[in-house]
Every structure is written in C-alpha cells, then in structure tokens.
Write an enzyme that holds these catalytic residues in place. Structure first.
Site, mmCIF file in Angstrom:
data_model
loop_
_atom_site.group_PDB
_atom_site.id
_atom_site.type_symbol
_atom_site.label_atom_id
_atom_site.label_comp_id
_atom_site.label_asym_id
_atom_site.label_seq_id
_atom_site.Cartn_x
_atom_site.Cartn_y
_atom_site.Cartn_z
ATOM 1 N N ASP A 61 0.840 -1.202 0.000
ATOM 2 C CA ASP A 61 0.000 0.000 0.000
ATOM 3 C C ASP A 61 0.870 1.244 0.000
ATOM 4 O O ASP A 61 1.974 1.233 0.540
ATOM 5 C CB ASP A 61 -0.901 -0.035 1.248
ATOM 6 C CG ASP A 61 -2.091 0.902 1.129
ATOM 7 O OD1 ASP A 61 -2.296 1.488 0.044
ATOM 8 O OD2 ASP A 61 -2.814 1.044 2.132
ATOM 9 N N HIS A 87 2.906 3.288 -8.924
ATOM 10 C CA HIS A 87 2.718 1.865 -9.243
ATOM 11 C C HIS A 87 3.942 1.310 -9.986
ATOM 12 O O HIS A 87 4.354 0.179 -9.772
ATOM 13 C CB HIS A 87 1.463 1.666 -10.100
ATOM 14 C CG HIS A 87 0.194 2.055 -9.389
ATOM 15 N ND1 HIS A 87 -0.070 1.699 -8.085
ATOM 16 C CD2 HIS A 87 -0.897 2.756 -9.811
ATOM 17 C CE1 HIS A 87 -1.264 2.170 -7.738
ATOM 18 N NE2 HIS A 87 -1.773 2.819 -8.760
ATOM 19 N N LEU A 102 10.589 -20.907 -4.407
ATOM 20 C CA LEU A 102 9.548 -20.026 -3.846
ATOM 21 C C LEU A 102 8.313 -20.101 -4.734
ATOM 22 O O LEU A 102 8.439 -20.279 -5.951
ATOM 23 C CB LEU A 102 10.062 -18.571 -3.843
ATOM 24 C CG LEU A 102 9.109 -17.496 -3.306
ATOM 25 C CD1 LEU A 102 9.049 -17.572 -1.766
ATOM 26 C CD2 LEU A 102 9.565 -16.091 -3.705
HETATM 27 C C1 FPP Z 1 -1.767 0.246 -3.332
HETATM 28 O O1 FPP Z 1 -1.356 1.573 -3.458
HETATM 29 C C2 FPP Z 1 -1.359 -0.549 -4.444
HETATM 30 C C3 FPP Z 1 -2.205 -1.144 -5.342
HETATM 31 C C4 FPP Z 1 -3.650 -1.040 -5.280
HETATM 32 C C5 FPP Z 1 -1.706 -1.930 -6.437
HETATM 33 C C6 FPP Z 1 -0.497 -2.744 -6.169
HETATM 34 C C7 FPP Z 1 0.331 -2.699 -7.378
HETATM 35 C C8 FPP Z 1 1.677 -2.670 -7.393
HETATM 36 C C9 FPP Z 1 2.502 -2.795 -6.184
HETATM 37 C C10 FPP Z 1 2.436 -2.495 -8.636
HETATM 38 C C11 FPP Z 1 2.304 -3.545 -9.652
HETATM 39 C C12 FPP Z 1 2.264 -4.909 -9.155
HETATM 40 C C13 FPP Z 1 2.796 -5.957 -9.804
HETATM 41 C C14 FPP Z 1 2.601 -7.304 -9.267
HETATM 42 C C15 FPP Z 1 3.569 -5.799 -11.028
HETATM 43 P P1 FPP Z 1 -2.435 2.707 -3.552
HETATM 44 O O2 FPP Z 1 -2.576 3.067 -4.976
HETATM 45 O O3 FPP Z 1 -3.695 2.258 -2.885
HETATM 46 O O4 FPP Z 1 -1.732 3.841 -2.757
HETATM 47 P P2 FPP Z 1 -2.432 4.993 -1.893
HETATM 48 O O5 FPP Z 1 -3.200 4.309 -0.789
HETATM 49 O O6 FPP Z 1 -1.279 5.796 -1.398
HETATM 50 O O7 FPP Z 1 -3.320 5.755 -2.834
#
Ligand code: FPP
Length: 228
Positions: A15, A32, A127
């Site tokens: 997150d 992201h 893994l």
């Molecule tokens: C949360 O940050 C993250 C997500 C909803 C998506 C997770 C995706 C990634 C870590 C990148 C791509 C993943 C892979 C497997 C290639 P948020 O957008 O909710 O952040 P915020 O709470 O600060 O808005």
C-alpha cells in the site's frame, strides 16, 4: 537459546503507491511503476531465504475496479509487462508464479500471459509467488463454500480450507505498508493465527533490509495459537 519462529508463508498488503507519487508531485501511476520494482526486489529476497516457501502479494482487490479507468488500465498493462519482462527473473530465482482471485473479468491477453507464466514456471521450487488478482477474501470463502456444497461434502473447517483458491496454507506473517492498520478483505481465513506487522513505509520505498528487520521481530515473537 529460545526457539525462534520459522517463516514459511509471508503475505504483504502493498500500500502507498499513490501517496508516494503525490509527495513527489508525480501522477499516481508513477508510484505503481516504482512499486513493481519493489515487487521484484522483495520477491528476490524471499526466493533466497531458506525457510520462505510462499510469498502472497495483494496486487489487485475486488474493490480496485472502482478506481479511475485510466488507473485500472495502467495496472493491467503494468502487470502484463511485469510478467513478460520478469520471466527470466522467475527462472533465475527458481520461483513459481501462481494467482488467487477470480481472473474471469481480465482481458484475454492478460489471462493468456498469466497462464503462460504459470505454465513456464510450474517446475520451479525455491519459492511460490502468489499474486492476489481481483481478489477478495469474503468472495473466496463464499466460492469455497459453494464448491463444498457442489461436491456434496459436509461443510467443515477442513473441507472449506481444501476448497479455497489458495492451497498455500496458513500465513505466518502479514505485513502492510503505508501506515494503514487494517486487513482490507485479504486472506481473512488464512490469517487466523498470523502475526501482523504494520510499517509506515510506503510500498515504493520498502526494501529487503526493512523486511529483514521485520522478520527478525517476527522470529522473536511468542506465538501461542490460543495456548499459554
Ligand atoms: C496500493 O497503493 C497498491 C495497489 C492497489 C496496487 C499494487 C500494485 C503494485 C505494487 C504495482 C504492480 C504490481 C505488480 C505485481 C507488477 P495505492 O494506490 O492504494 O496507494 P495509496 O493508498 O497511497 O493511494
């Protein structure tokens, strides 16, 4: 010396990508993009740890469809590119790729990349990296219960567990980044006896050395499973 806990299954709620970008005056998708690099770094670290068998990452929840279409499309493309570009990393790290969640709403091309990556990595042993995609724990539990009913079995803890998407067992430790302290419908059944660790670090800033410190903390905790 006291007995230390063995970490076999680690789960992470990744997150804080959006906030990481905002602080830097960038668009959310930049967060992201860097977050995907953190996925690679943390997977690399876990693959090299003797005890860790499974790493489950919350990559896209059933609620994430509510985000602007442009961000959803970006996340889909990022995932597709990640799986294609990192195939050699999966092979080098002897890491198998798996998913949990309902893949049916994804595009045919993404579904194909997902199934090809699973197929090509299926014999890797160090893994298992499990990405939760269009995943919601309540949804998983309801679908599992329906599978038990369809098989005409008695509904028990064992039969329900065996019918979950995830056959990777209980979670030993769950980490959530970015300072939020909630589970957000992630692996509720599998987390029953998990140790929980919250860190303020935003996912794009999260490093293997911080994870190592968290694991050291986990190893010293007193896991009681309801006993004394
Ligand atoms: C949360 O940050 C993250 C997500 C909803 C998506 C997770 C995706 C990634 C870590 C990148 C791509 C993943 C892979 C497997 C290639 P948020 O957008 O909710 O952040 P915020 O709470 O600060 O808005």
């Amino acid at each position: 010396m006291d007995k230390i806990n063995i970490l076999r299954h680690l789960a992470i709620i990744m997150d804080g990508n959006g906030r990481w970008a905002k602080i830097r005056g960038k668009v959310r998708t930049e967060g992201h993009k860097v977050g995907a690099e953190t996925v690679r770094d943390i997977t690399t670290y876990c693959a090299k740890q003797e005890t860790i068998e499974t790493l489950t990452l919350y990559a896209f929840s059933t609620e994430n469809w509510k985000r602007p279409k442009m961000e959803v499309n970006f996340l889909m493309r990022l995932l597709d590119n990640y799986l294609r570009n990192e195939l050699s990393t999966y092979m080098e790290l002897d890491t198998r790729f798996e998913t949990i969640g309902d893949l049916s709403p994804f595009s045919n091309s993404l579904k194909q990349t997902i199934s090809e990556t699973k197929e090509l990595t299926k014999n890797n042993k160090s893994l298992v990296q499990v990405l939760a995609l269009n995943y919601g724990s309540r949804d998983e539990i309801v679908r599992a219960a329906n599978r038990v009913i369809a098989k005409d079995q008695e509904l028990t803890e064992e039969s329900l567990t065996a019918s979950l998407d995830s056959s990777y067992g209980d979670i030993d430790l769950i980490v959530r980044t970015s300072g939020e302290q909630r589970l957000s419908n992630f692996l509720l059944w599998q987390l029953s006896y998990s140790e929980i660790f919250f860190t303020d670090t935003l996912w794009p800033d999260f490093t293997a050395s911080e994870l190592e410190e968290i694991i050291e903390n986990f190893q010293q905790r007193n896991r009681k499973y309801g006993g004394i």
